[in-house]
Design an enzyme around this catalytic site. Structure first.
Site, PDB file in Angstrom:
ATOM      1  CB  SER A 113     -50.164  58.013  18.558  1.00 56.77           C
ATOM      2  OG  SER A 113     -51.360  58.231  17.972  1.00 56.77           O
ATOM      3  CB  SER A 114     -54.501  60.818  20.523  1.00 58.46           C
ATOM      4  OG  SER A 114     -54.928  60.367  18.997  1.00 58.46           O
ATOM      5  CB  CYS A 115     -54.174  55.524  18.940  1.00 56.30           C
ATOM      6  SG  CYS A 115     -52.674  55.005  18.325  1.00 56.30           S
ATOM      7  CE1 TYR A 142     -48.198  53.969  14.943  1.00 54.78           C
ATOM      8  CE2 TYR A 142     -49.948  54.948  16.218  1.00 54.78           C
ATOM      9  CZ  TYR A 142     -48.770  55.194  15.553  1.00 54.78           C
ATOM     10  OH  TYR A 142     -48.460  56.307  15.216  1.00 54.78           O
ATOM     11  CE  LYS A 146     -45.755  55.985  17.461  1.00 57.07           C
ATOM     12  NZ  LYS A 146     -44.369  56.648  17.422  1.00 57.07           N
ATOM     13  CG  HIS A 185     -53.584  58.943   8.986  1.00 57.97           C
ATOM     14  ND1 HIS A 185     -52.423  59.126   9.050  1.00 57.97           N
ATOM     15  CD2 HIS A 185     -53.831  57.849  10.160  1.00 57.97           C
ATOM     16  CE1 HIS A 185     -51.797  58.468   9.699  1.00 57.97           C
ATOM     17  NE2 HIS A 185     -52.652  57.866  10.656  1.00 57.97           N
TER      18      HIS A 185
HETATM   19  N1  LIG Z   1     -49.860  61.178  11.012  1.00 60.95           N
HETATM   20  C1  LIG Z   1     -50.608  61.358  12.289  1.00 60.95           C
HETATM   21  O1  LIG Z   1     -51.712  61.613  12.303  1.00 60.95           O
HETATM   22  C2  LIG Z   1     -50.037  61.282  13.581  1.00 60.95           C
HETATM   23  C3  LIG Z   1     -50.829  61.620  14.585  1.00 60.95           C
HETATM   24  C4  LIG Z   1     -50.262  61.278  16.030  1.00 60.95           C
HETATM   25  C5  LIG Z   1     -48.822  60.814  16.069  1.00 60.95           C
HETATM   26  N2  LIG Z   1     -48.080  60.725  14.870  1.00 60.95           N
HETATM   27  C6  LIG Z   1     -46.587  60.236  15.183  1.00 60.95           C
HETATM   28  O2  LIG Z   1     -45.801  61.047  14.405  1.00 60.95           O
HETATM   29  C7  LIG Z   1     -44.799  60.293  13.814  1.00 60.95           C
HETATM   30  C8  LIG Z   1     -44.652  60.458  12.580  1.00 60.95           C
HETATM   31  O3  LIG Z   1     -45.618  59.987  11.733  1.00 60.95           O
HETATM   32  P1  LIG Z   1     -45.758  60.660  10.173  1.00 60.95           P
HETATM   33  O4  LIG Z   1     -47.291  60.800  10.115  1.00 60.95           O
HETATM   34  O5  LIG Z   1     -44.844  61.624   9.999  1.00 60.95           O
HETATM   35  O6  LIG Z   1     -45.532  59.083   9.469  1.00 60.95           O
HETATM   36  P2  LIG Z   1     -45.046  59.023   8.060  1.00 60.95           P
HETATM   37  O7  LIG Z   1     -45.412  60.247   6.923  1.00 60.95           O
HETATM   38  O8  LIG Z   1     -45.305  57.708   7.478  1.00 60.95           O
HETATM   39  O9  LIG Z   1     -43.354  59.024   8.278  1.00 60.95           O
HETATM   40  C9  LIG Z   1     -42.776  58.078   8.879  1.00 60.95           C
HETATM   41  C10 LIG Z   1     -41.260  58.158   8.682  1.00 60.95           C
HETATM   42  O10 LIG Z   1     -40.761  57.425   9.187  1.00 60.95           O
HETATM   43  C11 LIG Z   1     -39.738  56.678   8.567  1.00 60.95           C
HETATM   44  N3  LIG Z   1     -39.434  55.128   8.810  1.00 60.95           N
HETATM   45  C12 LIG Z   1     -40.504  54.281   9.048  1.00 60.95           C
HETATM   46  N4  LIG Z   1     -40.096  53.190   9.372  1.00 60.95           N
HETATM   47  C13 LIG Z   1     -38.509  53.307   9.090  1.00 60.95           C
HETATM   48  C14 LIG Z   1     -37.285  52.533   9.252  1.00 60.95           C
HETATM   49  N5  LIG Z   1     -37.665  51.221   9.516  1.00 60.95           N
HETATM   50  N6  LIG Z   1     -36.040  52.942   9.153  1.00 60.95           N
HETATM   51  C15 LIG Z   1     -35.919  54.208   9.002  1.00 60.95           C
HETATM   52  N7  LIG Z   1     -37.041  55.154   8.699  1.00 60.95           N
HETATM   53  C16 LIG Z   1     -38.294  54.566   8.829  1.00 60.95           C
HETATM   54  C17 LIG Z   1     -40.340  56.700   7.189  1.00 60.95           C
HETATM   55  O11 LIG Z   1     -39.220  56.622   5.964  1.00 60.95           O
HETATM   56  P3  LIG Z   1     -39.323  56.581   4.603  1.00 60.95           P
HETATM   57  O12 LIG Z   1     -39.644  57.866   4.102  1.00 60.95           O
HETATM   58  O13 LIG Z   1     -38.309  55.779   4.228  1.00 60.95           O
HETATM   59  O14 LIG Z   1     -40.714  55.454   4.377  1.00 60.95           O
HETATM   60  C18 LIG Z   1     -40.973  58.199   7.260  1.00 60.95           C
HETATM   61  O15 LIG Z   1     -39.946  58.971   6.939  1.00 60.95           O
HETATM   62  C19 LIG Z   1     -45.205  58.876  14.426  1.00 60.95           C
HETATM   63  O16 LIG Z   1     -44.311  58.633  15.481  1.00 60.95           O
HETATM   64  C20 LIG Z   1     -46.293  58.861  14.650  1.00 60.95           C
HETATM   65  O17 LIG Z   1     -46.620  57.965  15.603  1.00 60.95           O
HETATM   66  C21 LIG Z   1     -48.450  60.982  13.517  1.00 60.95           C
END
Ligand SMILES: NC(=O)c1ccc[n+]([C@@H]2O[C@H](COP(=O)([O-])OP(=O)(O)OC[C@H]3O[C@@H](n4cnc5c(N)ncnc54)[C@H](OP(=O)(O)O)[C@@H]3O)[C@@H](O)[C@H]2O)c1
Length: 314
Positions: A113-115, A142, A146, A185
């Site tokens: 992530s950018s953070c 976080y 990461k 967010h």
């Molecule tokens: N959203 C952003 O703006 C953003 C920006 C930069 C990077 N990212 C990166 O992109 C990735 C995904 O982010 P996202 O926004 O898609 O997040 P999200 O919508 O919250 O989805 C996270 C997923 O991870 C699963 N998960 C979390 N804990 C788990 C565990 N203990 N066991 C199994 N599954 C688990 C969740 O499962 P459940 O469905 O069961 O909850 C969900 O499917 C992350 O690595 C994040 O750092 C996101």
């Protein structure tokens, strides 16, 4: 390490976090790639549970892994659930990356992530600015988790020759976002609040902070496209930023969201709320050299995200 371009066709591809915003976008994008898709719910394997993750990898043996599972949230969630953000994200990264190595995955992509970049690193944020200064305190747990995941990928590449790569997405929005009133967010929070204000006829929506921080936003289906592109065409030690290369103030952004939603009242700013990092824009020159650019404009993306919000919250 496999030669480039890396072939996805016919491979068993595990998307960890397939129900999340990023994971579900990856699943949509992979539908056109002729892969054998593997997914697992928390009941199949809680990714914090090392034994469960090992069992799952031993049984399924994915050839390709997109690690898009994480405990994710906005500034409030990051700052209040500090232990969970550190523990869950460290455990998920160590368990999945190690199991992918032990069970012979050919390639893995870790989504950071950018953070992970220092709070006051020069803008736009270059990949080599990681670990050059203190992090933004509100999301330090976080970011530390990461960074540990990124370092694992680098170490498994150098010690074991594993073809594992790191990508750093900017702020994302779009289908499958989390619209939780406190833990979402900024984009999801604003879509929800402007929509609710429009429906109730409220005369003012108050946006957290001063409105002056600058942020970059990428539509999640563009991110998924970039991830597939990099999985096929990139193998290297260096991180690759994924963003649009353009930023906008929160105040201007709020006006775009309000216009898209059709909210016509006032927009105020609650300056007692924290702003976070003053500016966050990724340097995407490495990504551009690797042959990828975002294609969804902010206006178009917010329109699509609002349609998704309406259908997901019906
Ligand atoms: N959203 C952003 O703006 C953003 C920006 C930069 C990077 N990212 C990166 O992109 C990735 C995904 O982010 P996202 O926004 O898609 O997040 P999200 O919508 O919250 O989805 C996270 C997923 O991870 C699963 N998960 C979390 N804990 C788990 C565990 N203990 N066991 C199994 N599954 C688990 C969740 O499962 P459940 O469905 O069961 O909850 C969900 O499917 C992350 O690595 C994040 O750092 C996101």
């Amino acid at each position: 390490m496999a030669s480039l371009p890396f072939e996805l066709k016919g491979k068993t591809v595990y998307v960890a976090g397939h129900r999340g915003m990023v994971g579900s976008a990856l699943v949509r994008r992979l539908a056109g790639e002729n892969v054998k898709l593997l997914t697992a719910t928390r009941d199949d394997a809680d990714l914090r549970d090392q034994a469960a993750v090992n069992r799952w990898f031993a049984a399924k043996r994915p050839q390709v892994v997109f690690l898009a599972a994480a405990k994710v949230g906005g500034i409030v969630a990051n700052n209040t659930l500090r232990a969970e953000f550190l523990y869950d994200n460290l455990a998920i990264a160590t368990n999945v990356i190690h199991a992918a190595h032990v069970h012979g995955a050919e390639k893995l992509m870790f989504l950071g992530s950018s953070c992970i970049y220092p709070k006051l690193a020069p803008q736009p944020l270059r990949e080599d600015s990681m670990l050059t200064g203190p992090l933004e305190p509100t999301n330090e747990p976080y970011a530390i988790a990461k960074i540990a995941g990124i370092k694992m990928v680098e170490a498994y590449r150098s010690q074991y020759g594993a073809d594992f790569i790191n990508v750093m997405p900017t702020n994302l929005y779009g289908r499958g976002d989390n619209y939780h009133p406190e833990y979402s967010h900024v984009v999801a929070a604003l879509i929800r609040r402007f929509h609710e204000a429009k429906m109730s006829g409220a005369s003012e929506v108050v946006v957290w902070g001063t409105g002056t921080p600058r942020r970059e936003f990428l539509y999640v289906d563009d991110l998924a496209d970039a991830c597939i592109h990099l999985m096929k065409t990139y193998s290297g030690d260096g991180l690759v930023n994924i963003g649009t290369g353009e930023d906008i103030t929160i105040a201007e952004f709020a006006r775009v969201v309000a216009a898209t939603v059709g909210y016509t009242g006032e927009i105020g700013f609650d300056t007692s709320r924290p702003d976070g990092t003053p500016r966050k824009l990724l340097d995407v020159s490495r990504l551009a050299k690797l042959g990828w650019r975002a294609s969804t404009s902010l206006e178009e993306g917010i329109g699509l995200a609002y349609q998704a919000f309406l259908s997901e919250t019906k």
